[in-house]
Design a protein around this motif. Structure first.
Motif, PDB file in Angstrom:
ATOM      1  N   UNK A 166       3.089   8.735 -10.929  1.00 53.39           N
ATOM      2  CA  UNK A 166       2.407   8.558 -12.214  1.00 53.39           C
ATOM      3  C   UNK A 166       1.838   9.861 -12.746  1.00 53.39           C
ATOM      4  N   UNK A 167       1.669  10.850 -11.840  1.00 53.94           N
ATOM      5  CA  UNK A 167       1.141  12.146 -12.293  1.00 53.94           C
ATOM      6  C   UNK A 167       2.129  12.834 -13.223  1.00 53.94           C
ATOM      7  N   UNK A 168       3.424  12.718 -12.889  1.00 55.75           N
ATOM      8  CA  UNK A 168       4.472  13.347 -13.722  1.00 55.75           C
ATOM      9  C   UNK A 168       5.145  12.335 -14.645  1.00 55.75           C
ATOM     10  N   UNK A 169       4.487  11.220 -14.832  1.00 58.11           N
ATOM     11  CA  UNK A 169       5.017  10.129 -15.665  1.00 58.11           C
ATOM     12  C   UNK A 169       6.343   9.601 -15.128  1.00 58.11           C
ATOM     13  N   UNK A 170       6.474   9.632 -13.733  1.00 57.60           N
ATOM     14  CA  UNK A 170       7.673   9.082 -13.109  1.00 57.60           C
ATOM     15  C   UNK A 170       7.715   7.566 -13.206  1.00 57.60           C
ATOM     16  N   UNK A 171       6.543   6.938 -13.219  1.00 57.24           N
ATOM     17  CA  UNK A 171       6.423   5.485 -13.436  1.00 57.24           C
ATOM     18  C   UNK A 171       5.363   5.273 -14.494  1.00 57.24           C
ATOM     19  N   UNK A 172       5.493   4.130 -15.136  1.00 55.28           N
ATOM     20  CA  UNK A 172       4.511   3.835 -16.191  1.00 55.28           C
ATOM     21  C   UNK A 172       3.171   3.429 -15.562  1.00 55.28           C
TER      22      UNK A 172
ATOM     23  N   UNK B 136       1.486   0.921 -16.389  1.00 55.33           N
ATOM     24  CA  UNK B 136       1.498  -0.529 -16.211  1.00 55.33           C
ATOM     25  C   UNK B 136       2.052  -0.888 -14.827  1.00 55.33           C
ATOM     26  N   UNK B 137       3.131  -0.210 -14.424  1.00 54.49           N
ATOM     27  CA  UNK B 137       3.721  -0.475 -13.111  1.00 54.49           C
ATOM     28  C   UNK B 137       2.718  -0.137 -11.999  1.00 54.49           C
ATOM     29  N   UNK B 138       2.041   0.990 -12.177  1.00 53.84           N
ATOM     30  CA  UNK B 138       1.027   1.384 -11.177  1.00 53.84           C
ATOM     31  C   UNK B 138      -0.096   0.358 -11.087  1.00 53.84           C
ATOM     32  N   UNK B 139      -0.583  -0.110 -12.246  1.00 53.66           N
ATOM     33  CA  UNK B 139      -1.674  -1.100 -12.257  1.00 53.66           C
ATOM     34  C   UNK B 139      -1.229  -2.413 -11.616  1.00 53.66           C
ATOM     35  N   UNK B 140       0.044  -2.815 -11.870  1.00 54.11           N
ATOM     36  CA  UNK B 140       0.535  -4.054 -11.260  1.00 54.11           C
ATOM     37  C   UNK B 140       0.601  -3.937  -9.738  1.00 54.11           C
ATOM     38  N   UNK B 141       1.004  -2.738  -9.280  1.00 51.25           N
ATOM     39  CA  UNK B 141       1.059  -2.549  -7.831  1.00 51.25           C
ATOM     40  C   UNK B 141      -0.348  -2.566  -7.221  1.00 51.25           C
ATOM     41  N   UNK B 142      -1.287  -1.998  -7.934  1.00 50.37           N
ATOM     42  CA  UNK B 142      -2.684  -2.024  -7.463  1.00 50.37           C
ATOM     43  C   UNK B 142      -3.199  -3.462  -7.374  1.00 50.37           C
ATOM     44  N   UNK B 143      -2.856  -4.280  -8.362  1.00 50.02           N
ATOM     45  CA  UNK B 143      -3.281  -5.682  -8.343  1.00 50.02           C
ATOM     46  C   UNK B 143      -2.638  -6.435  -7.182  1.00 50.02           C
TER      47      UNK B 143
ATOM     48  N   UNK C 244       0.832  -1.203   0.000  1.00 48.62           N
ATOM     49  CA  UNK C 244       0.000   0.000   0.000  1.00 48.62           C
ATOM     50  C   UNK C 244       0.875   1.266   0.000  1.00 48.62           C
ATOM     51  N   UNK C 245       2.015   1.217   0.725  1.00 50.56           N
ATOM     52  CA  UNK C 245       2.946   2.364   0.700  1.00 50.56           C
ATOM     53  C   UNK C 245       3.503   2.568  -0.711  1.00 50.56           C
ATOM     54  N   UNK C 246       3.911   1.460  -1.359  1.00 50.72           N
ATOM     55  CA  UNK C 246       4.432   1.556  -2.731  1.00 50.72           C
ATOM     56  C   UNK C 246       3.361   2.046  -3.690  1.00 50.72           C
ATOM     57  N   UNK C 247       2.137   1.600  -3.484  1.00 49.79           N
ATOM     58  CA  UNK C 247       1.051   2.032  -4.361  1.00 49.79           C
ATOM     59  C   UNK C 247       0.841   3.535  -4.247  1.00 49.79           C
ATOM     60  N   UNK C 248       0.902   4.044  -3.028  1.00 48.06           N
ATOM     61  CA  UNK C 248       0.719   5.482  -2.837  1.00 48.06           C
ATOM     62  C   UNK C 248       1.858   6.259  -3.527  1.00 48.06           C
ATOM     63  N   UNK C 249       3.087   5.717  -3.407  1.00 45.31           N
ATOM     64  CA  UNK C 249       4.233   6.374  -4.055  1.00 45.31           C
ATOM     65  C   UNK C 249       4.080   6.351  -5.572  1.00 45.31           C
ATOM     66  N   UNK C 250       3.710   5.201  -6.125  1.00 47.82           N
ATOM     67  CA  UNK C 250       3.542   5.069  -7.582  1.00 47.82           C
ATOM     68  C   UNK C 250       2.441   5.979  -8.092  1.00 47.82           C
ATOM     69  N   UNK C 251       1.433   6.179  -7.288  1.00 45.37           N
ATOM     70  CA  UNK C 251       0.331   7.043  -7.726  1.00 45.37           C
ATOM     71  C   UNK C 251       0.812   8.486  -7.859  1.00 45.37           C
ATOM     72  N   UNK C 252       1.642   8.907  -6.883  1.00 41.33           N
ATOM     73  CA  UNK C 252       2.168  10.277  -6.962  1.00 41.33           C
ATOM     74  C   UNK C 252       3.109  10.444  -8.143  1.00 41.33           C
TER      75      UNK C 252
END
Length: 385
Positions: A134-140, A142-149, A124-132
Motif C-alpha cells: 500500500x506504500x507504493x499503491x500496489x494495493x488499494x 480498500x483491500x488493505x482495510x478489508x484485510x485488517x477487518x 496476518x501474513x496477508x495483512x503485513x504484505x498488503x501494508x507494504x
C-alpha cells in the motif's frame, strides 16, 4: 427342816438378785434430757470461696457449615467415592459423573480454536504484505482495510473458541464433585447409575461440619447489658452445654465460648438470640440437639456462701439465725446472688454458725440444741430392706 427352809430362801434370794442384775444390764441407758425449752436445730458454717455466676438457657446445636451436595451438570452418577457417615476433608472427592459428552465438546472447541488460529495466521501474513504494497499503491486502501477487518474478525473468533474451551473445562470439573467443607457425610439419596439433573432439589447427600460446632440460644432482653459486657471483654465468656433440661443434674457435653449476640431483640417474645462455639472433637454435640446452656457472667471473689435453707424472708429484708453459745440471734443479711444450690450473702462472717433447719420455732434469744447427722452405721442399717 429348819436348814432346808434356809437353803430354799437363800436360793430364792440368789434367783431374785440374778434377775435384778440381768434387768439392769439390759436396761437402755437413760438419755440425758435436753435443757428445758431448748429447740433442736441443725446448723452450718458460713463458707468463704470464689463463686462463678451463671445464666441459663435452652439452646439448639447448629453446624457452622452444612452443605447439600447437588450436581452442577446433568449426567449419570458413575461413582460414589465416600460412604454414609464418613468424615471427609475440604476438597476430597465425593462422586463422579459421566464426562464423555463434555470431553467431546472440549475436544471440538479446541479443534475450532486451532482452525481459527491457522486462519488468523494466514490473514496476518496477508495483512503485513498488503501494508507494504500500500506504500507504493500496489494495493488499494480498500483491500488493505478489508484485510485488517478479517484479521480482527478471526481474532474475535479465536477468543470465542478459547471461551468455549474454558466453559467446557469448567463443565468438566463439575463431573468430579468435591467436598466444599470438612465434615461428616449424611445419608445418601441416590445410588450409582442414576441420572442426575441440576434441577434435582434433594441432592446426593449433605456434608455437615461437626467440629467445631455452634449452639444458638435465647435469653431475656434484660440480659443484653451483661451479654454486651461479655462480648466486649478481652476473654470470651465460658459457656457449658448439658444434656437435659436441668444443667445441675444433666451430663456435661462440652465447654465453649460466647461468640456473638444478634443485632435485634425479638419483639414478640422479648428475647435476644446469641451463639456460642464449641470444640467438638469427641462429637458429643450433634446438629439439631436440644441442650441446656450455663453462661458464666461473673465471678464473686471471697464470697460468703450458705445453703438456700439458711436464709429466711423477713417483712423488711432477709435474715438468718446465728448461733451464739446455746442461743440464737437474728441477723439481717443482704442477698448478693442466689440459685438453686447456694446463696451469696452479706452481713455475716466466714465461719459463723447459722441455723439451716428448725427455724420455725425460733426467735432471738431462743435456747437451742444442735443436732448432728445420724451415725453412718445407722444410715446403712436404715437403707437395708
Amino acid at each position: 427342816m429348819h436348814i432346808q427352809k434356809k437353803t430354799t430362801l437363800l436360793v430364792a434370794l440368789l434367783v431374785v438378785l440374778g434377775a435384778l442384775v440381768l434387768w439392769f444390764s439390759m436396761k437402755p441407758a437413760a438419755t440425758k434430757p435436753s435443757a428445758a425449752g431448748a429447740v433442736p436445730v441443725k446448723v452450718v458454717s458460713v463458707v468463704e470461696k470464689d463463686v462463678p455466676r451463671f445464666a441459663s438457657g435452652i439452646g439448639t446445636v447448629l453446624s457452622l457449615h452444612s452443605v447439600v451436595i447437588r450436581p452442577q451438570v446433568d449426567g449419570i452418577l458413575t461413582k460414589l467415592a465416600v460412604k454414609e457417615g464418613q468424615l471427609v476433608k475440604k476438597g476430597d472427592l465425593l462422586a463422579t459423573i459421566d464426562d464423555r459428552s463434555i470431553r467431546a465438546s472440549l475436544d471440538q472447541a479446541r479443534a475450532q480454536l486451532g482452525e481459527s488460529q491457522a486462519q488468523l495466521a494466514v490473514a496476518q501474513v496477508n495483512l503485513k504484505r498488503y501494508k507494504a504494497l500500500s506504500v507504493d499503491d500496489g494495493v488499494s486502501k480498500q483491500t488493505y482495510d478489508q484485510q485488517q477487518a478479517l484479521v480482527n474478525q478471526l481474532k474475535a473468533t479465536a477468543q470465542g473458541n478459547q471461551a468455549a474451551i474454558d466453559s467446557a473445562q469448567v463443565q468438566l470439573s463439575y463431573t468430579q464433585i468435591r467436598s466444599p467443607v470438612t465434615g461428616r457425610v449424611g445419608i445418601r439419596n441416590v445410588d450409582e447409575g442414576n441420572f442426575l439433573r441440576t434441577s434435582d432439589a434433594e441432592g446426593l447427600f449433605t456434608v455437615t461440619q461437626i467440629d467445631p460446632i455452634a449452639v444458638e440460644f435465647s435469653l431475656p432482653q434484660q440480659m443484653l447489658p451483661t451479654l454486651q459486657r461479655l462480648i466486649a471483654a478481652p476473654d470470651q465468656a465460658l459457656v457449658k452445654a448439658y444434656i437435659g433440661a436441668d444443667g445441675a443434674t444433666g451430663e456435661l457435653l462440652g465447654e465453649g465460648r460466647l461468640s456473638l449476640i444478634d443485632n435485634q431483640v425479638n419483639t414478640s417474645t422479648g428475647t435476644l438470640r446469641a451463639k456460642a462455639e464449641f470444640d467438638n472433637a469427641a462429637q458429643r454435640l450433634w446438629p439439631g440437639q436440644l441442650v441446656t446452656l450455663k453462661i458464666q457472667t461473673a465471678i464473686d471473689k471471697a464470697a460468703l456462701v450458705v445453703p438456700p435453707t439458711v436464709v429466711q424472708r423477713g417483712l423488711e429484708q432477709p435474715f438468718v439465725y446465728r448461733v451464739v453459745g446455746d442461743k440464737v440471734e437474728s441477723v439481717p443479711v443482704e442477698m448478693v446472688y442466689q440459685d438453686s444450690d447456694q446463696h451469696i450473702i452479706k452481713g455475716v462472717n466466714a465461719g459463723d454458725q447459722l441455723v439451716s433447719d428448725g427455724q420455725s420455732r425460733l426467735k432471738p434469744g431462743t435456747s437451742i440444741q444442735v443436732l448432728g447427722d445420724p451415725p453412718a452405721v445407722a444410715k446403712a442399717g436404715q437403707a437395708k430392706p
